[in-house]
Design a protein around this motif. Structure first.
Motif, PDB file in Angstrom:
ATOM      1  N   GLU A   1       0.880  -1.265  -0.152  1.00  0.00           N
ATOM      2  CA  GLU A   1      -0.132   0.081  -0.102  1.00  0.00           C
ATOM      3  C   GLU A   1       0.752   1.189   0.028  1.00  0.00           C
TER       4      GLU A   1
ATOM      5  N   TYR B   1       0.479   5.525   0.595  1.00  0.00           N
ATOM      6  CA  TYR B   1      -0.635   6.530   0.972  1.00  0.00           C
ATOM      7  C   TYR B   1      -0.188   7.772   0.524  1.00  0.00           C
TER       8      TYR B   1
ATOM      9  N   VAL C   1      -5.072   6.060  -1.662  1.00  0.00           N
ATOM     10  CA  VAL C   1      -4.320   4.720  -1.228  1.00  0.00           C
ATOM     11  C   VAL C   1      -4.360   3.861  -2.493  1.00  0.00           C
ATOM     12  N   GLU C   2      -2.990   3.691  -2.773  1.00  0.00           N
ATOM     13  CA  GLU C   2      -3.042   2.805  -3.698  1.00  0.00           C
ATOM     14  C   GLU C   2      -2.505   1.302  -3.095  1.00  0.00           C
ATOM     15  N   ARG C   3      -3.301   0.292  -3.651  1.00  0.00           N
ATOM     16  CA  ARG C   3      -3.086  -1.225  -3.235  1.00  0.00           C
ATOM     17  C   ARG C   3      -2.708  -2.116  -4.067  1.00  0.00           C
TER      18      ARG C   3
END
Length: 248
Positions: A191, A193, A217-219
């Motif tokens: 993840e 942020y 948020v990149e997950r």
């Protein structure tokens, strides 16, 4: 400020620590709606009197409830019940639905859009597939206790999730559906942020003005077969927190 007429006092004959019993009793007031969002709770002296325990024990219980996102302390003013808040930090790999339940919030998901599309290079790189391969895109509004917390756009390789596009409108917990229908069990996620802003297209849905600061948020989530989900989320900054404990 609200007070309490009756409150179950911790029982020293029980095996659970007094602070845990006190925490459970106070948390119950919030979960049952007897203490509502924005309400100021009694001060430490009054809680000591109501619960029949020491100030140290009361502080232990309050600190745990604050860290779990149930309470907020305002210097010079007192302690208040928080609105539905999702707290991110060191935690296990769970779905949004599971995380909401852990925080004693009622999870909710509204599917905004489901599409089949060709992966662009960014999505392909994240999922370790070829650009142009078909992915399922799910755009969903995430809710906690009926209130919007964020908007998530997830991409999953169609080859790994047969039937997801057709079932999208019925899916509440994506990870549960993937496990039961595709044999996909998450083992890790990465993840990132970033500080962002609420897009004009999302403002009405997320109930904030366009341009309001928010978390992006990149997950990328993985099972034993590799990455299976690439998601970008916009989370309300007033209902989502990031906390970390640093050690020397």
């Amino acid at each position: 400020m609200t007070d309490i007429v009756t409150l179950e006092k911790p029982d020293r004959r029980r095996p659970e620590p007094l602070w845990h019993q006190a925490e459970t009793a106070l948390r119950g007031l919030i979960e049952r709606g007897e203490w509502t969002a924005g309400m100021q709770i009694p001060n430490e002296d009054r809680l000591c009197e109501l619960l029949g325990i020491s100030r140290i024990t009361v502080r232990h219980a309050l600190r745990n409830l604050e860290e779990a996102g149930f309470l907020r302390r305002e210097h010079g003013r007192g302690t208040f019940v928080r609105a539905a808040t999702m707290v991110a930090g060191v935690r296990g790999l769970t779905s949004f639905t599971e995380e909401m339940k852990t925080l004693a919030l009622s999870p909710g998901t509204r599917l905004l859009e489901a599409r089949l599309l060709a992966a662009d290079q960014e999505v392909a790189d994240a999922l370790e597939i070829a650009a142009g391969d078909t992915v399922v895109q799910l755009r969903r509004l995430r809710l906690g206790n009926g209130m919007p917390i964020g908007i998530q756009t997830a991409h999953l390789p169609e080859a790994r999730v047969p039937g997801l596009y057709e079932a999208a409108h019925e899916v509440q917990s994506l990870y549960t559906w993937l496990k039961e229908n595709c044999g996909i069990t998450p083992v890790k996620a990465k993840e990132v942020y970033r500080v962002g802003r609420v897009a004009e297209a999302d403002a009405e849905l997320i109930q904030q003005a366009a341009g309001t600061p928010a978390f992006e948020v990149e997950r990328i989530a993985y099972d034993r077969g590799g990455p299976f989900e690439y998601a970008i989320s916009t989370m309300r900054a007033d209902r989502y927190e990031i906390r970390s404990t640093l050690h020397i």
